[in-house]
Structures are given as C-alpha cells and as structure tokens.
Design an enzyme around this catalytic site. Structure first.
Site: not given
Ligand code: SD4
Length: 336
Positions: A89, A191, A209, A219, A242-243
């Site tokens: 990730s 992340t 990330t 994106r 994160t998320g």
């Molecule tokens: C995202 N917040 O690109 C990041 C995703 C994430 O490990 O947490 N990835 O939306």
C-alpha cells in the site's frame, strides 16, 4: 535546591508509573479518554499508522535519539515501509491503479508549517524524500505527475519499476471482474502516516502511500494534501489520516482534528468527533458501503489517540515509557 529537584523528579516518575499501571487492561476507549495521560509522556514520542508503523518507528526513533533533524527521522522511518515490497500500500510493491501503474502520493510538514508534497508520482521508490526536497529546494508546496518526476530526477533520484510480480498478480486477478469496491482495511488502507514530537517539543509529520488500489489513472487521494491527509500546528498538535481519501478530502479531515485540539479537545475527542462527522456526512452516500477512515493525533503534551469509522484500525507508538508497541484505535461502528 537539589533535593527539591530530586523530589520533583521522583514525583514525576511516580506519576508515570501509576498512570502506566492504571492504563493496563483498559479498552482503547478508556485508555484514550484523555484523562489519564496528560503529564505522563516524555519526549520524544512517535506514532505511525498500522502495523508496519512498528518498523518505521524503530528507524525514526534511532534517528531522533542520535539528534538527527525530525524531518530526516520521518523520511528514514516511513522510508522503511516505502522500500518493503510486502507492504502493498506504500512505495515499492504498492498495488497499482486500474491500468497497472503504481502512482504514489506523499507529503511532509515541519514545526514551522513548512511543507512539501508530491502526487501522482511514478517510478520513484521514496516519494517522501522527494516531498522533503520540494519543501527544501523549491518555492512551492506541491509538485505532481511528470513535473514531480522531472524534479525528482534533477535531485538525483533514480527511476525504477515499482510494480512487483506479487502486485501485478493481484492486479490481473482484479481485472477479471474490474469492480471498484475497495476491501475495507485492505485495499483502501495501510497508508503510513507518522507524527513525531521531538525532544525540543517540536512537531513534524509525514504521510506516504500508493493510494487506493485500482483507482482511476491520475487519481490523487488525501495523503499528499496538507490539511486532508496530514496537518499540524506546532502550537497545538498534529493529525494524519488513513482510509478512503475522497471522504477525508471532502471534510478537510486532519486540519479539523487539529482545530478541535486547539479548542481544548484531547486527541481522542478530536479524532472521534471528526470520524463521527465523516460518518454522518456519508450515511447516505454511495461510498458508505466501503467507507473506512481512521485518524491518529498527538498534542503538544504527547497525548495521542487513534479513532476510525470501522473496527480494525491500529497504530504504532514509540515512547520512552513503554517502548515501541501497537495500540488499537476505538471505532464508531462496532461490527461490520
Ligand atoms: C488514499 N488515504 O489514497 C489513501 C488510502 C490509504 O493505504 O490509506 N491507503 O485514499
């Protein structure tokens, strides 16, 4: 005079001991109620999202202890996850977008509110190090895509293939159905965000990330956006996310967590309130079925907390009292 100093020192250590003992066996919710730990933290302290935060903390801690600047500690710390092909990730070995391209986002911020960021960067294993160069060597905050790559190369970074066989296999598997519905805590997560309070009492942070797996080409998520994926104010505290980045951007997540701490909320209360706000704003949203967002936060006293929408989020903490360990974050939803 010296005996008074000794007394104060012993009394402080006593408080640490008692508070540490009192914290044992409590749930994450109780532990982070913001009552117990205000005076107990010694500097430095480092917190990082997810289990890979342990190895990252270990490295950052070494650097902070050997008096390296906090930003160097952050770059080396999260750089461990970036270089690890098993962390799918972040950085090298990150899961690609739907076209099979690994595109990376990262940002870094220091106690003077100086920051640097790269987004949609391809072919460079350590985007966090490039973000630091943006901070140091450009008049800008953000560089993106080809421009970010061009800058990285001019700074001496090496271009390489970041798509490992393992990640390519998963992408091919995904192509069989090509449905964009990230698996909670797996495909929209992990992340690495790191927040540090150094011995001088200064805050800094970094976030890096490969973003949401199977995203559209081009994106950009929350992670390279100051105020969304990361924010700090050296007078107040620091927060990182994160998320699902889209949800964090819609709500200026990390900046809001810091603002609530400015108003007197503990890190726990601040993370919880913003997670609840995000949850409420998305209750009827198309993203709800795979919505996961987690925050970590730390204040100037070294109090820290994590809170997420769904269960399963945890973060690594390294301090002088208990060393390096995982803390589980409380969550808004109890069960899936
Ligand atoms: C995202 N917040 O690109 C990041 C995703 C994430 O490990 O947490 N990835 O939306």
């Amino acid at each position: 005079m010296s005996s008074r100093r000794d007394f104060i020192k012993k009394a402080t250590i006593g408080t640490i001991g008692i508070s540490t003992v009192l914290n044992c066996g409590k749930s994450a919710e109780e532990k982070h109620s913001g009552v117990a730990s205000v005076k107990t933290q010694k500097k430095p302290i480092i917190i990082s999202t997810w289990r890979h935060g342990l190895a990252a903390n270990e490295e950052a801690w070494k650097q902070l202890k050997s008096k390296k600047p906090a930003l160097d500690a952050i770059v080396s710390g999260v750089g461990i996850s970036e270089a690890d092909p098993n962390v799918q990730s972040v950085g090298y070995g990150g899961l690609p977008d739907r076209e099979g391209k690994v595109t990376l986002d990262a940002c870094i911020m220091d106690h003077n509110s100086d920051c640097g960021s790269v987004s949609f960067l391809q072919g460079i294993k350590h985007p966090i190090a490039v973000a630091k160069k943006v901070l140091e060597n450009t008049p800008h905050v953000m560089l993106s895509g080809k421009g970010a790559l061009q800058f990285a190369l001019s700074e001496g970074f090496k271009e390489e293939n970041l798509l490992t066989e393992k990640s390519k296999e998963r992408w091919k598997k995904w192509l069989e159905n090509s449905k964009y519905k990230p698996v909670i805590n797996i495909e929209n997560h992990d992340t690495i965000s790191m927040l540090a309070l150094d011995e001088a009492g200064n805050l800094s942070g970094g976030c890096t990330t490969s973003g949401a797996a199977w995203k559209m080409h081009g994106r950009v998520g929350d992670s390279p956006i100051i105020g969304a994926g990361l924010f700090l104010d050296n007078d107040v505290g620091a927060a990182a996310a994160t998320g699902l980045g889209e949800a964090v951007i819609r709500t200026s997540g990390s900046a809001m967590v810091v603002e609530l701490m400015r108003q007197g909320k503990t890190p726990f209360e601040a993370c919880k309130e913003i997670v609840e706000r995000i949850y409420n704003k998305h209750k009827n949203h198309k993203d709800m079925e795979y919505l996961q967002v987690g925050f970590i936060a730390i204040n100037k006293q070294g109090e820290h907390a994590g809170y997420s929408i769904r269960p399963g989020f945890n973060y690594a903490v390294y301090d002088t009292i208990e060393g390096n360990r995982m803390e589980s974050a409380a969550s808004k939803m109890v069960k899936e």
